[in-house]
Motif scaffolding. Structure first.
Motif, PDB file in Angstrom:
ATOM      1  N   LYS A   1      -0.705   8.193   5.212  1.00 55.90           N
ATOM      2  CA  LYS A   1       0.620   8.376   3.605  1.00 55.90           C
ATOM      3  C   LYS A   1       1.110   9.229   3.079  1.00 55.90           C
ATOM      4  O   LYS A   1       0.328  10.694   2.657  1.00 55.90           O
TER       5      LYS A   1
ATOM      6  N   GLY B   1      -0.930  11.700   0.200  1.00 56.06           N
ATOM      7  CA  GLY B   1      -2.144  12.087   0.422  1.00 56.06           C
ATOM      8  C   GLY B   1      -2.725  12.475   1.800  1.00 56.06           C
ATOM      9  O   GLY B   1      -1.892  12.594   2.311  1.00 56.06           O
ATOM     10  N   PHE B   2      -4.063  11.977   1.415  1.00 54.43           N
ATOM     11  CA  PHE B   2      -5.022  12.667   2.079  1.00 54.43           C
ATOM     12  C   PHE B   2      -5.802  12.065   2.500  1.00 54.43           C
ATOM     13  O   PHE B   2      -6.347  11.394   2.727  1.00 54.43           O
ATOM     14  N   GLU B   3      -6.258  12.261   4.662  1.00 53.86           N
ATOM     15  CA  GLU B   3      -6.425  11.131   5.407  1.00 53.86           C
ATOM     16  C   GLU B   3      -6.877  11.496   5.702  1.00 53.86           C
ATOM     17  O   GLU B   3      -6.285  12.667   7.050  1.00 53.86           O
ATOM     18  N   ARG B   4      -8.084  11.665   6.692  1.00 55.39           N
ATOM     19  CA  ARG B   4      -8.974  12.928   7.910  1.00 55.39           C
ATOM     20  C   ARG B   4      -8.857  12.308   9.490  1.00 55.39           C
ATOM     21  O   ARG B   4      -8.717  10.923   9.609  1.00 55.39           O
ATOM     22  N   GLU B   5      -7.666  13.264   9.824  1.00 53.19           N
ATOM     23  CA  GLU B   5      -8.086  12.717  11.160  1.00 53.19           C
ATOM     24  C   GLU B   5      -8.909  12.536  11.929  1.00 53.19           C
ATOM     25  O   GLU B   5      -9.953  12.573  12.454  1.00 53.19           O
TER      26      GLU B   5
ATOM     27  N   PHE C   1      -0.637   6.194  -8.319  1.00 53.21           N
ATOM     28  CA  PHE C   1      -0.725   7.163  -8.096  1.00 53.21           C
ATOM     29  C   PHE C   1      -0.663   7.376  -6.437  1.00 53.21           C
ATOM     30  O   PHE C   1      -2.042   6.589  -5.137  1.00 53.21           O
ATOM     31  N   ASN C   2       0.287   8.280  -5.080  1.00 59.13           N
ATOM     32  CA  ASN C   2       0.325   7.571  -3.426  1.00 59.13           C
ATOM     33  C   ASN C   2      -0.219   5.976  -4.075  1.00 59.13           C
ATOM     34  O   ASN C   2      -0.750   5.682  -2.314  1.00 59.13           O
TER      35      ASN C   2
ATOM     36  N   ARG D   1      -1.246   4.053  -4.818  1.00 60.32           N
ATOM     37  CA  ARG D   1      -2.755   3.115  -5.121  1.00 60.32           C
ATOM     38  C   ARG D   1      -2.607   3.247  -6.808  1.00 60.32           C
ATOM     39  O   ARG D   1      -2.564   3.813  -7.238  1.00 60.32           O
TER      40      ARG D   1
ATOM     41  N   TRP E   1     -18.945  11.166   7.021  1.00 59.07           N
ATOM     42  CA  TRP E   1     -17.810  10.339   7.635  1.00 59.07           C
ATOM     43  C   TRP E   1     -17.953  10.052   8.512  1.00 59.07           C
ATOM     44  O   TRP E   1     -19.191  10.471   9.899  1.00 59.07           O
TER      45      TRP E   1
ATOM     46  N   ASP F   1     -16.713   7.898  11.992  1.00 60.02           N
ATOM     47  CA  ASP F   1     -15.320   7.433  12.993  1.00 60.02           C
ATOM     48  C   ASP F   1     -16.023   6.835  13.640  1.00 60.02           C
ATOM     49  O   ASP F   1     -16.531   7.159  14.590  1.00 60.02           O
TER      50      ASP F   1
ATOM     51  N   THR G   1     -11.770   7.394   9.955  1.00 61.39           N
ATOM     52  CA  THR G   1     -12.712   7.797   9.243  1.00 61.39           C
ATOM     53  C   THR G   1     -13.112   7.376   7.972  1.00 61.39           C
ATOM     54  O   THR G   1     -11.815   6.891   7.150  1.00 61.39           O
TER      55      THR G   1
ATOM     56  N   ASN H   1     -10.891   4.489   1.973  1.00 61.60           N
ATOM     57  CA  ASN H   1     -11.515   5.082   2.942  1.00 61.60           C
ATOM     58  C   ASN H   1     -12.807   5.008   2.889  1.00 61.60           C
ATOM     59  O   ASN H   1     -13.880   5.491   3.794  1.00 61.60           O
TER      60      ASN H   1
END
Lengths: 200, 415
Positions: free
Chosen positions: A12, A15-19, B244-245, B247, B323, B325, B330, B387
C-alpha cells in the motif's frame, strides 16, 4: 498460497508491510543475476530476482550449517555455509546483526539451522556472481523442520514455475530481460531430486 | 488576496448544473467587487453567483442578495443529502463539541438531524454565537466543504446561526462496520481487543467489530471519557470515521457510547495460517503486568506502567509477539498465555522459576522460548485483522507423507 501471487501489488502507498520470507532452494538462489530497488527512497527495499520469476527481499531457509568462520579484526563478522540437497547458501552476520552474530558464534557445526535473512547479490572482480544471505535470525532446528521446509520450498518453487508458465508473475518482463536463456525445466528437475532425498 | 478558492466554489456550483465557467473570469469579477468597490467577500461571492445564475438562466443557484433569499436556498436540507460545494441551510442538534485545533477555529463538532450527521467548523472570523451541546440550531447559508475526503459544514461570516426550540427524538441510524465511510458513523459493536496505548494522551485503542467486519478505535483522554471493556457490546453514536492509508478507524472523542445487552459474533474469527515463525519480538516471554483494576498493561523492566507509574505489586504473565510467514504474506501474531504454554511446553510457574534461578532472569525465558519456536512451522487459528493474527489455538505442523508423494508427482509428472 496457490501460485506465485502478487508481492508488489500488495504494497500500500505509504503503508508498511513486512516483506515475506521466500522459500527458495540453494540451487535456485545461486543462479540470481539481478538485484533491483523498488522506489527511489533510501529506505526502499531491494530485491533479488529469483530465476523462477519472483522478487525476494527476504528468505527463509533450513539446512545444515557445515562450516562457520570468524572474520575481521576491528569489525568482527561471521560467515557460514548452510547446505541443502541442491547446493550451498552463503550466510553472514556482522555487528549490525549482533543477535544473529552471537547465535551463529554459539552454534556448533554440523547442525540443522533455520535462517531468516536478506539475500544480496555481489560480483567478484573476476566477474563471478555470489549471493550471500545477511542473517536476521538463526536457530538450531530438528530434522522434521528441515523436511517440512523441503516440502514447503518444493511447493513454492513449483508454484513459481507454474505462475511464470501462465504469465502470472508481475515481474515477467524482468525475467525475460535478465534470464533470457533460462529453462525452468532445470528447476523442476532440481525440485524432484531434492524431494527424492527425503527419507520417510 | 486570493480569490481562487471562492472562484473554484462558484465554478463547481455551475459545473454541477452542466455549465462551465472560466474560474479566471470569476476571479476577475470577485477581485473587482472586493478590491475596487470594498464589497465584503461573502457578499461578493453571492453577487457573482447570482449574476452568473441570471446569465445561464439557472434560478436555483443564486443566493438572493444578502438576506431576502430565494425559496430554494432557504429551504431546509437533510444532512444526509448535502454534497461538497453546496450552500445549505440545515436544522439540527449539536451532538458533540470538540476542542478546537487551531486559533482560527472558534468551535468544531458534530451536528445531526434525523437523516444523518456532519462535522462542522465555525471559523473564529465568523463571529457566530457559541453553540452548546445537545441544543438545536438553524444554520443558514453555510458551505459544505471537503477536508481529507470528509464532508464538512463550514460556518463563516455570512452564515446565520439561530437557536431553535425543538424536542424531536433523534435516533441515529446504526451502520454495519462494513458500511462505514469517512465522516460520522454510529455502530453497535463488540470490543474484540485492546492494545497498549502508544501515546500518553490516548486513553484506549483497539479493535471493535460486528458480523460485517472489524475496525480500529481510539479514545483520547478527555474529562468524562470511559474505557471500553473487552468482550462487551456497545452502541456507539456519532463517532468520527477517519481514513488513513486506506484503512478506517473510529475516533470516539465525539461519540456517546453505552454498554448493551447481548452478544455479537464478530466476522473474521476463524482464520487459519500455516507458516514459519520468522521473528520473535522483544517483550515476548515472561512479562509483568500492571495490577491496577482494568489496566493490565505490560510494565517496563523498572515496573513502570505508562499510566499508573511504578507498580511493585505487578502480576506475571506469558505472551509471545512475533511474525508468522507463509512465504506470501507475513502476519503479526500475538499469543496469549495458554497458547504460549501449550506451544513452548513452559508454563507460567516454570517460567517464573527459570527467571528467579537464572543470572539472565526474564531474558532466559525469552531465549528458551525463542530457541523452541523460532524457525519452526506452526499452524495458528484465530482472528485476522489486517495483517494481525490474534491466535486462539496453535500447534506444530507435522510431516505429511501424502504431501511428499503429491509433490514428487507434481515435480516429475507435468511437462
Amino acid at each position: 498460497m496457490s501460485n506465485g501471487g502478487t508481492p508488489a501489488q500488495g504494497r500500500k502507498e505509504g503503508g508498511f508491510e513486512r516483506e515475506p520470507a521466500r522459500r527458495v532452494f540453494a540451487g535456485e538462489l545461486r543462479e540470481c543475476r539481478h538485484q533491483f530497488r523498488e522506489g527511489d527512497d533510501e529506505k526502499s527495499p531491494t530485491f533479488v530476482l529469483l530465476p523462477t520469476g519472483e522478487r525476494s527481499n527476504r528468505v527463509f531457509l533450513v539446512g545444515t550449517l557445515t562450516e562457520k568462520q570468524r572474520k575481521g579484526e576491528q569489525n568482527i563478522f561471521y560467515r557460514g555455509r548452510v547446505v541443502d540437497p541442491t547446493g550451498t547458501f552463503f550466510v553472514m552476520a556482522g555487528s549490525y546483526q549482533p543477535e544473529a552474530m552471537q547465535q551463529l558464534a554459539k552454534i556448533e557445526t554440523p547442525a540443522f539451522v533455520g535462517v531468516v535473512g536478506k539475500p544480496n547479490l555481489y560480483q567478484t572482480p573476476d566477474g563471478a556472481y555470489l549471493v550471500s544471505v545477511r542473517v536476521e535470525s538463526v536457530t538450531i532446528v530438528d530434522r522434521e523442520t528441515r523436511d517440512l521446509w523441503m516440502l514447503d520450498t518444493a511447493r513454492a518453487t513449483l508454484d513459481r514455475i507454474d505462475a511464470m508458465a501462465q504469465g502470472l508473475t508481475p515481474d515477467a518482463a524482468r525475467v525475460k530481460e535478465h534470464y533470457p536463456a533460462l529453462d525452468p525445466a532445470m528447476f523442476r528437475k532440481m525440485v524432484y531430486e531434492a524431494l527424492a532425498q527425503i527419507k520417510i | 488576496m486570493d480569490f481562487s478558492q471562492t472562484a473554484e466554489r462558484i465554478s463547481l456550483k455551475f459545473s454541477q448544473k452542466g455549465q462551465s465557467v472560466d474560474t479566471k473570469k470569476i476571479e476577475a469579477k470577485l477581485r473587482r467587487l472586493i478590491e475596487e468597490f470594498g464589497v465584503q467577500p461573502a457578499e461578493a461571492e453571492r453577487s457573482v453567483t447570482n449574476e452568473l445564475a441570471k446569465e445561464f438562466n439557472l434560478p436555483g443557484i443564486g443566493t438572493g442578495g444578502g438576506g431576502a433569499g430565494k425559496p430554494g436556498e432557504r429551504e431546509n436540507r437533510s444532512i444526509a443529502d448535502v454534497t461538497p460545494g453546496e450552500w445549505v441551510t440545515i436544522e439540527g442538534k449539536v451532538v458533540a463539541i470538540l476542542s478546537p485545533v487551531s486559533p482560527s477555529i472558534a468551535q468544531s463538532g458534530i451536528i445531526a438531524d434525523t437523516t444523518g450527521a456532519i462535522r462542522f467548523v465555525v471559523w473564529a472570523k465568523a463571529n457566530a454565537p457559541e453553540m452548546r451541546q445537545d441544543a438545536w440550531y438553524r444554520i443558514e447559508s453555510a458551505v459544505i466543504d471537503e477536508f481529507k475526503g470528509v464532508a464538512n459544514l463550514k460556518i463563516h461570516s455570512g452564515t446565520s446561526v439561530k437557536p431553535i426550540v425543538e424536542d424531536r427524538a433523534l435516533i441515529p441510524s446504526i451502520l454495519k462496520v462494513g458500511e462505514l465511510k469517512p465522516g460520522i458513523g454510529s455502530v453497535r459493536v463488540k470490543v474484540v481487543q485492546e492494545w497498549e496505548t502508544t501515546h500518553e494522551r490516548m486513553l484506549q485503542s483497539g479493535i471493535v467489530g460486528d458480523e460485517s467486519g472489524t475496525v480500529k478505535f481510539v479514545i483520547w483522554k478527555e474529562p468524562g471519557k470511559e474505557r471500553l471493556k473487552v468482550g462487551a457490546v456497545y452502541t456507539i453514536f456519532y463517532a468520527l470515521v477517519d481514513e488513513f492509508n486506506a484503512r478506517l478507524s473510529l475516533n470516539l472523542s465525539t461519540a456517546t457510547y453505552m454498554q448493551d445487552e447481548g452478544d455479537i459474533t464478530v466476522s473474521g474469527g476463524d482464520s487459519n495460517v500455516r507458516g514459519a515463525v520468522v521473528h520473535i519480538a522483544p517483550g515476548s516471554g515472561l512479562i509483568k503486568r500492571c495490577p491496577v483494576e482494568g489496566c493490565n498493561r505490560a510494565l517496563s523492566r523498572q515496573n513502570y506502567c505508562p499510566v499508573h507509574e511504578i507498580q511493585p505489586g505487578f502480576v506475571y504473565d506469558l505472551r509471545i509477539k512475533g511474525w508468522l510467514d507463509d512465504g506470501e504474506k507475513t502476519y503479526n501474531i500475538l499469543l496469549q498465555r495458554e497458547v504460549v504454554e501449550s506451544l513452548t511446553g513452559i508454563n507460567l510457574n516454570a517460567a517464573k522459576e527459570l527467571a528467579e534461578n537464572n543470572p539472565l532472569g526474564m531474558d532466559e525465558v525469552f531465549l528458551r522460548m525463542r530457541d523452541t519456536i523460532l524457525g519452526r512451522y506452526i499452524i495458528c487459528r484465530g482472528r485476522e485483522i489486517d495483517n494481525r493474527l490474534l491466535v486462539r489455538t496453535c500447534e506444530r505442523v507435522k510431516m505429511d507423507t501424502g504431501e511428499h508423494t503429491a509433490l514428487l508427482n507434481r515435480a516429475g509428472g507435468a511437462p
